[in-house]
Design an enzyme around this catalytic site. Sequence first.
Site, PDB file in Angstrom:
ATOM      1  N   THR A   1       0.884  -1.160   0.000  1.00 14.97           N
ATOM      2  CA  THR A   1       0.000   0.000   0.000  1.00 14.97           C
ATOM      3  C   THR A   1       0.913   1.198   0.000  1.00 14.97           C
ATOM      4  O   THR A   1       2.082   1.075   0.363  1.00 14.97           O
ATOM      5  CB  THR A   1      -0.875  -0.020   1.285  1.00 14.97           C
ATOM      6  OG1 THR A   1      -1.861  -1.036   1.163  1.00 14.97           O
ATOM      7  CG2 THR A   1      -1.582   1.287   1.554  1.00 14.97           C
TER       8      THR A   1
ATOM      9  N   ARG B   1     -12.892  -8.360  -2.762  1.00 13.35           N
ATOM     10  CA  ARG B   1     -12.437  -8.048  -1.396  1.00 13.35           C
ATOM     11  C   ARG B   1     -12.121  -6.561  -1.304  1.00 13.35           C
ATOM     12  O   ARG B   1     -11.585  -5.970  -2.233  1.00 13.35           O
ATOM     13  CB  ARG B   1     -11.181  -8.857  -1.060  1.00 13.35           C
ATOM     14  CG  ARG B   1     -10.550  -8.409   0.272  1.00 13.35           C
ATOM     15  CD  ARG B   1      -9.164  -8.974   0.431  1.00 13.35           C
ATOM     16  NE  ARG B   1      -8.541  -8.544   1.663  1.00 13.35           N
ATOM     17  CZ  ARG B   1      -7.664  -7.530   1.736  1.00 13.35           C
ATOM     18  NH1 ARG B   1      -7.341  -6.850   0.652  1.00 13.35           N
ATOM     19  NH2 ARG B   1      -7.121  -7.197   2.886  1.00 13.35           N
ATOM     20  N   VAL B   2     -12.458  -5.963  -0.176  1.00 12.72           N
ATOM     21  CA  VAL B   2     -12.197  -4.533   0.032  1.00 12.72           C
ATOM     22  C   VAL B   2     -11.091  -4.388   1.064  1.00 12.72           C
ATOM     23  O   VAL B   2     -11.113  -5.047   2.101  1.00 12.72           O
ATOM     24  CB  VAL B   2     -13.478  -3.813   0.519  1.00 12.72           C
ATOM     25  CG1 VAL B   2     -13.202  -2.344   0.793  1.00 12.72           C
ATOM     26  CG2 VAL B   2     -14.587  -3.957  -0.517  1.00 12.72           C
ATOM     27  N   SER B   3     -10.115  -3.535   0.773  1.00 16.86           N
ATOM     28  CA  SER B   3      -9.011  -3.345   1.719  1.00 16.86           C
ATOM     29  C   SER B   3      -9.417  -2.355   2.816  1.00 16.86           C
ATOM     30  O   SER B   3     -10.475  -1.750   2.772  1.00 16.86           O
ATOM     31  CB  SER B   3      -7.796  -2.789   0.988  1.00 16.86           C
ATOM     32  OG  SER B   3      -7.861  -1.388   0.965  1.00 16.86           O
ATOM     33  N   ASP B   4      -8.528  -2.190   3.780  1.00  9.70           N
ATOM     34  CA  ASP B   4      -8.737  -1.209   4.861  1.00  9.70           C
ATOM     35  C   ASP B   4      -8.471   0.230   4.412  1.00  9.70           C
ATOM     36  O   ASP B   4      -8.890   1.179   5.066  1.00  9.70           O
ATOM     37  CB  ASP B   4      -7.771  -1.522   6.011  1.00  9.70           C
ATOM     38  CG  ASP B   4      -6.335  -1.478   5.501  1.00  9.70           C
ATOM     39  OD1 ASP B   4      -5.926  -2.406   4.761  1.00  9.70           O
ATOM     40  OD2 ASP B   4      -5.633  -0.485   5.770  1.00  9.70           O
TER      41      ASP B   4
ATOM     42  N   THR C   1      -0.573   0.217   6.633  1.00 10.58           N
ATOM     43  CA  THR C   1      -0.349  -0.814   5.618  1.00 10.58           C
ATOM     44  C   THR C   1      -0.242  -2.148   6.347  1.00 10.58           C
ATOM     45  O   THR C   1      -0.002  -2.195   7.544  1.00 10.58           O
ATOM     46  CB  THR C   1       0.927  -0.537   4.800  1.00 10.58           C
ATOM     47  OG1 THR C   1       1.088  -1.578   3.823  1.00 10.58           O
ATOM     48  CG2 THR C   1       2.172  -0.477   5.664  1.00 10.58           C
ATOM     49  N   GLY C   2      -0.418  -3.234   5.591  1.00 14.99           N
ATOM     50  CA  GLY C   2      -0.339  -4.556   6.201  1.00 14.99           C
ATOM     51  C   GLY C   2      -1.616  -5.325   5.963  1.00 14.99           C
ATOM     52  O   GLY C   2      -2.399  -4.993   5.070  1.00 14.99           O
TER      53      GLY C   2
ATOM     54  N   GLY D   1      -5.044  -6.202   5.808  1.00 16.81           N
ATOM     55  CA  GLY D   1      -6.188  -5.300   5.912  1.00 16.81           C
ATOM     56  C   GLY D   1      -7.201  -5.703   6.963  1.00 16.81           C
ATOM     57  O   GLY D   1      -7.735  -4.851   7.690  1.00 16.81           O
TER      58      GLY D   1
HETATM   59  N1  ASP Z   1      -3.664  -3.103   3.566  1.00 20.02           N
HETATM   60  C1  ASP Z   1      -3.692  -3.651   2.234  1.00 20.02           C
HETATM   61  C2  ASP Z   1      -4.824  -4.618   2.114  1.00 20.02           C
HETATM   62  O1  ASP Z   1      -5.059  -5.403   3.000  1.00 20.02           O
HETATM   63  C3  ASP Z   1      -2.453  -4.341   1.815  1.00 20.02           C
HETATM   64  C4  ASP Z   1      -1.160  -3.836   2.379  1.00 20.02           C
HETATM   65  O2  ASP Z   1      -1.090  -2.737   2.896  1.00 20.02           O
HETATM   66  O3  ASP Z   1      -0.164  -4.549   2.323  1.00 20.02           O
HETATM   67  O4  ASP Z   1      -5.445  -4.656   1.087  1.00 20.02           O
END
Ligand code: ASP
Length: 288
Positions: free
Chosen positions: A161, A189-192, A210-211, A213
């Site tokens: 992200t 799928r919807v991210s955060d 990030t990470g 979601g």
């Molecule tokens: N947060 C993002 C998601 O889950 C992916 C990421 O930040 O690595 O879609």
Amino acid sequence: MVQRIRLVIHGGLIDHEDGEESRQPRREALQQILDAGYQVLESQDALQAVIQACALLEDNPLFNAGTGATIQRDGQFRLSSGLMDGNRQSFSGVINGRLIKNPIHLAGKLQQFEDRLLDSTGVEIQARSLGLEVYDPGTPELVNRWAEFRFTPRFTRSHGTVGAVAVDAQGKLAAATSTGGRFMAGAGRVSDSCTPAGNYADESCAVSCTGHGEDILDEALATRIVVRVGDGLSLEAAVERSFHEAKERSRDFAAICVDLDGNAHCAETLGLLVAAYRNDAGAFTTTF
Ligand code: ASP
């Protein structure tokens, strides 16, 4: 007292094992984008600076957003962005937009509209009526990778992200986040990133995450940190408490944060956060 301005940007998480060949190009890209963002922060405001930094991160194929976005299991790109004007307490964003080059630019324009959070149908209609560039981030490499992966699925930490947080000379805060989501996530799928769990700001603090979601959503991470700072905790204490709780629950994520006084704080539970900022002496500094 002169307000201390600050911009912090990130390009997601990498693995601790990732070597210099993957870190160095990211450092160079972040340095250029940080410099460009500072020009906007100095001449305009925090909101415009985070939009500009995030758009440049979207345009760089090293990062999973915009041009570098990854693909969902059905072979489609679905791009999401979130933008929070902490001064006006106003959130806008894009949920799973398709054929759009810079979801953060659309989120920026949506700040002026009554309908400020759009799904793919709304994105298509608004992007067209606002004359935003129609764009397909698909490259032959990515499509081939998707095709190969469909038949031999295996574990991959392939996600990421981008994001930016800033405070300007008027003491206004803003946060912007944009993502292609997770490689081979289920269709739709919807991210955060397009929610206040992944991207939030108020008059005290701004946070971009990030990470994983779902972990970020479960912790309402960005909102949790911002509310704690608003309630009087220092930025450092708010981040440390939130990450201590998250580690106890084995969460997998990271965040960049900036407060009204221009303090910056970055943290991660697992993985290595790809973030950059200027330190108090003005020197380019990275977290990786
Ligand atoms: N947060 C993002 C998601 O889950 C992916 C990421 O930040 O690595 O879609």
